[in-house]
Design a protein around this motif. Structure first.
Motif, PDB file in Angstrom:
ATOM      1  N   SER A   1       2.540  -1.490  -9.783  1.00 38.43           N
ATOM      2  CA  SER A   1       1.650  -0.469 -10.095  1.00 38.43           C
ATOM      3  C   SER A   1       0.416  -0.559  -9.422  1.00 38.43           C
ATOM      4  O   SER A   1      -0.556  -0.605 -10.333  1.00 38.43           O
ATOM      5  CB  SER A   1       2.600  -0.201 -11.478  1.00 38.43           C
ATOM      6  N   PRO A   2       0.173  -1.009  -8.299  1.00 35.25           N
ATOM      7  CA  PRO A   2      -0.832  -1.079  -7.490  1.00 35.25           C
ATOM      8  C   PRO A   2      -1.557   0.137  -7.659  1.00 35.25           C
ATOM      9  O   PRO A   2      -3.265   0.555  -7.616  1.00 35.25           O
ATOM     10  CB  PRO A   2      -1.430  -1.675  -6.174  1.00 35.25           C
ATOM     11  N   LEU A   3      -1.391   1.264  -7.482  1.00 31.05           N
ATOM     12  CA  LEU A   3      -1.712   2.560  -7.074  1.00 31.05           C
ATOM     13  C   LEU A   3      -1.696   3.860  -8.838  1.00 31.05           C
ATOM     14  O   LEU A   3      -1.610   4.561  -8.749  1.00 31.05           O
ATOM     15  CB  LEU A   3      -0.730   3.582  -6.658  1.00 31.05           C
TER      16      LEU A   3
ATOM     17  N   PRO B   1       2.573   6.536 -10.360  1.00 30.34           N
ATOM     18  CA  PRO B   1       2.692   7.985 -11.290  1.00 30.34           C
ATOM     19  C   PRO B   1       3.669   8.881 -11.748  1.00 30.34           C
ATOM     20  O   PRO B   1       3.975   9.604 -12.292  1.00 30.34           O
ATOM     21  CB  PRO B   1       1.131   8.935 -10.374  1.00 30.34           C
TER      22      PRO B   1
ATOM     23  N   LYS C   1       4.592   0.971  -3.897  1.00 31.85           N
ATOM     24  CA  LYS C   1       5.824   1.960  -3.403  1.00 31.85           C
ATOM     25  C   LYS C   1       5.400   3.177  -3.321  1.00 31.85           C
ATOM     26  O   LYS C   1       4.523   4.357  -3.425  1.00 31.85           O
ATOM     27  CB  LYS C   1       6.381   2.195  -4.774  1.00 31.85           C
ATOM     28  N   SER C   2       6.489   3.572  -1.530  1.00 29.22           N
ATOM     29  CA  SER C   2       6.490   4.514  -1.177  1.00 29.22           C
ATOM     30  C   SER C   2       7.742   4.889  -0.611  1.00 29.22           C
ATOM     31  O   SER C   2       8.362   3.964  -0.299  1.00 29.22           O
ATOM     32  CB  SER C   2       5.087   5.111   0.018  1.00 29.22           C
TER      33      SER C   2
ATOM     34  N   ASN D   1       8.032   7.863   1.129  1.00 30.04           N
ATOM     35  CA  ASN D   1       7.193   9.256   2.481  1.00 30.04           C
ATOM     36  C   ASN D   1       6.970   8.450   3.640  1.00 30.04           C
ATOM     37  O   ASN D   1       5.464   7.495   3.302  1.00 30.04           O
ATOM     38  CB  ASN D   1       5.993   9.531   1.771  1.00 30.04           C
TER      39      ASN D   1
ATOM     40  N   ARG E   1       2.721   8.159   4.201  1.00 27.54           N
ATOM     41  CA  ARG E   1       2.173   7.438   3.293  1.00 27.54           C
ATOM     42  C   ARG E   1       2.138   5.907   3.555  1.00 27.54           C
ATOM     43  O   ARG E   1       1.904   4.861   3.589  1.00 27.54           O
ATOM     44  CB  ARG E   1       2.658   7.488   1.895  1.00 27.54           C
TER      45      ARG E   1
HETATM   46  P1  A2P Z   1       5.950   8.376  -3.099  1.00 27.03           P
HETATM   47  O1  A2P Z   1       6.601   7.247  -3.100  1.00 27.03           O
HETATM   48  O2  A2P Z   1       6.060   9.971  -2.804  1.00 27.03           O
HETATM   49  O3  A2P Z   1       4.976   7.997  -1.619  1.00 27.03           O
HETATM   50  P2  A2P Z   1       3.080   2.584  -7.900  1.00 27.03           P
HETATM   51  O4  A2P Z   1       2.998   1.603  -6.411  1.00 27.03           O
HETATM   52  O5  A2P Z   1       1.773   2.024  -7.981  1.00 27.03           O
HETATM   53  O6  A2P Z   1       4.442   2.826  -8.035  1.00 27.03           O
HETATM   54  O7  A2P Z   1       2.689   3.590  -6.997  1.00 27.03           O
HETATM   55  C1  A2P Z   1       3.907   4.708  -6.717  1.00 27.03           C
HETATM   56  C2  A2P Z   1       3.534   5.992  -6.984  1.00 27.03           C
HETATM   57  O8  A2P Z   1       2.099   6.074  -5.751  1.00 27.03           O
HETATM   58  C3  A2P Z   1       4.717   7.056  -5.786  1.00 27.03           C
HETATM   59  O9  A2P Z   1       4.837   8.105  -6.921  1.00 27.03           O
HETATM   60  C4  A2P Z   1       4.190   7.326  -4.425  1.00 27.03           C
HETATM   61  O10 A2P Z   1       4.669   8.467  -3.863  1.00 27.03           O
HETATM   62  C5  A2P Z   1       2.810   7.280  -4.231  1.00 27.03           C
HETATM   63  N1  A2P Z   1       2.075   6.610  -3.050  1.00 27.03           N
HETATM   64  C6  A2P Z   1       2.358   5.594  -2.908  1.00 27.03           C
HETATM   65  N2  A2P Z   1       1.705   5.755  -1.511  1.00 27.03           N
HETATM   66  C7  A2P Z   1       0.620   6.742  -2.162  1.00 27.03           C
HETATM   67  C8  A2P Z   1      -0.347   6.925  -0.877  1.00 27.03           C
HETATM   68  N3  A2P Z   1      -0.655   6.591   0.381  1.00 27.03           N
HETATM   69  N4  A2P Z   1      -1.220   7.891  -0.745  1.00 27.03           N
HETATM   70  C9  A2P Z   1      -0.838   8.471  -1.869  1.00 27.03           C
HETATM   71  N5  A2P Z   1       0.229   7.939  -3.075  1.00 27.03           N
HETATM   72  C10 A2P Z   1       0.759   7.580  -2.840  1.00 27.03           C
END
Ligand code: A2P
Length: 307
Positions: free
Chosen positions: A196-198, A201, A250-251, A253, A256
């Motif tokens: 959960s480094p981001l 959300p 996690k992504s 996309n 991203r």
């Molecule tokens: P998405 O999969 O549509 O790119 P975490 O790694 O903390 O669990 O966070 C994952 C969330 O952050 C997902 O909603 C992901 O959406 C989104 N996310 C991943 N990379 C980015 C990025 N570079 N900018 C904005 N949101 C991102």
């Protein structure tokens, strides 16, 4: 293990196949999986096709997966590992982790009541650990480790472990820097991975708290991102890597994914790092309250042992 990995929690079937293929084309070599994410079959197909089509070799990849809480008894551990291997279409994992220091009864995915739990006295983690060691002996996984473990729980494991844990994967980001745990794990030679480094959300509303702070929109992170001409996500990823900590954003996309991979090129200044350090307020997005339901025998406090 490559420090930067791809997280797959919350990646839905139907979208994860292409995300894995694209991430490998971009250059990701470390993929973090778990049986409970319910997407390992599709990931396995993507890994198989990526190797078959010559994008990558198995040896170049680092694949992690995790043992779910309902199979912690000694005789139970090998079966879900074999299922994960079958789903991922692999002969071996690079790393297998105990997902949580929490034990559920056989067949329970998520608990509905306290009756669905065993306590850690019923099924001690040292017992589970012995079975994890047997997985290494059987060459089903090259390394073993833990996730969501406190200093106290790692200490207990180390007292009897034949193979010391080689990873502790925990939630970590500037609002939860985990300095104590990092210092302890580093003193024991145990690497860490930041989940959960981001700020995760995209978690389901039911496991979110009210008024959660946003890391991606945090004013300090935004300002630092502006000075580097990059995104806030990239600063968050660069911060973990600068500390020598593996990080698994996690992504699904492609833009991203590319952005997250390119975060490896960002160098934070001393001032950036001081500003980010001042954000630490021990804030957890993943509190673990779902394990502390009445009658479970678990409490949030004991889960983290005061960390
Ligand atoms: P998405 O999969 O549509 O790119 P975490 O790694 O903390 O669990 O966070 C994952 C969330 O952050 C997902 O909603 C992901 O959406 C989104 N996310 C991943 N990379 C980015 C990025 N570079 N900018 C904005 N949101 C991102």
């Amino acid at each position: 293990m490559p420090l930067l990995g791809l997280g797959t929690w919350k990646s839905d079937t139907g979208e994860i196949y292409e995300a894995i293929r694209e991430s490998i084309r971009i250059g990701f070599r470390h993929i973090d999986c778990a049986a409970i994410y319910a997407n390992e079959k599709e990931i396995g197909q993507a890994l198989h096709d990526a190797v078959e089509e010559g994008d990558v070799t198995r040896e170049e990849l680092w694949i992690t997966s995790k043992l779910w809480n309902n199979s912690h008894k000694k005789e139970q551990v090998m079966l879900p590992l074999q299922k994960t291997l079958n789903d991922l279409q692999l002969d071996y994992l690079d790393l297998y982790l105990i997902h949580w220091p929490v034990v559920l009864k056989e067949g329970i995915g998520f608990p509905a009541s306290g009756a669905d739990f065993y306590t850690l006295d019923d099924v001690p983690t040292v017992e589970t650990w012995q079975a994890m060691e047997a997985c290494v002996d059987a060459q089903k996984t090259r390394h073993i480790g833990v996730s969501n473990f406190s200093i106290k729980k790692i200490d207990t494991l180390l007292q009897t472990a034949r193979i010391a844990p080689e990873m502790n994967q925990v939630e970590m980001h500037p609002l939860l820097a985990q300095n104590k745990l990092v210092a302890y794990c580093q003193s024991q030679g145990i690497p860490l991975t930041a989940y959960s480094p981001l700020g995760s959300p995209d978690r389901a509303a039911i496991i979110k708290q009210e008024n959660e702070p946003s890391l991606l929109e945090h004013p300090v992170i935004k300002e630092i991102a502006n000075t580097h001409g990059c995104s806030t996500a990239q600063i968050l990823i660069a911060w973990a890597m600068d500390r020598g900590i593996s990080v698994i954003p996690k992504s699904v996309n492609s833009g991203r994914l590319r952005q997250n991979y390119d975060a490896q090129n960002i160098s934070l200044t001393r001032e950036d790092k001081e500003r980010i350090s001042s954000m630490d307020r021990h804030y957890r997005y993943v509190v673990g309250a779902f394990w502390a339901m009445e009658g479970s025998g678990y409490t949030v406090e004991e889960l983290w042992d005061g960390l």
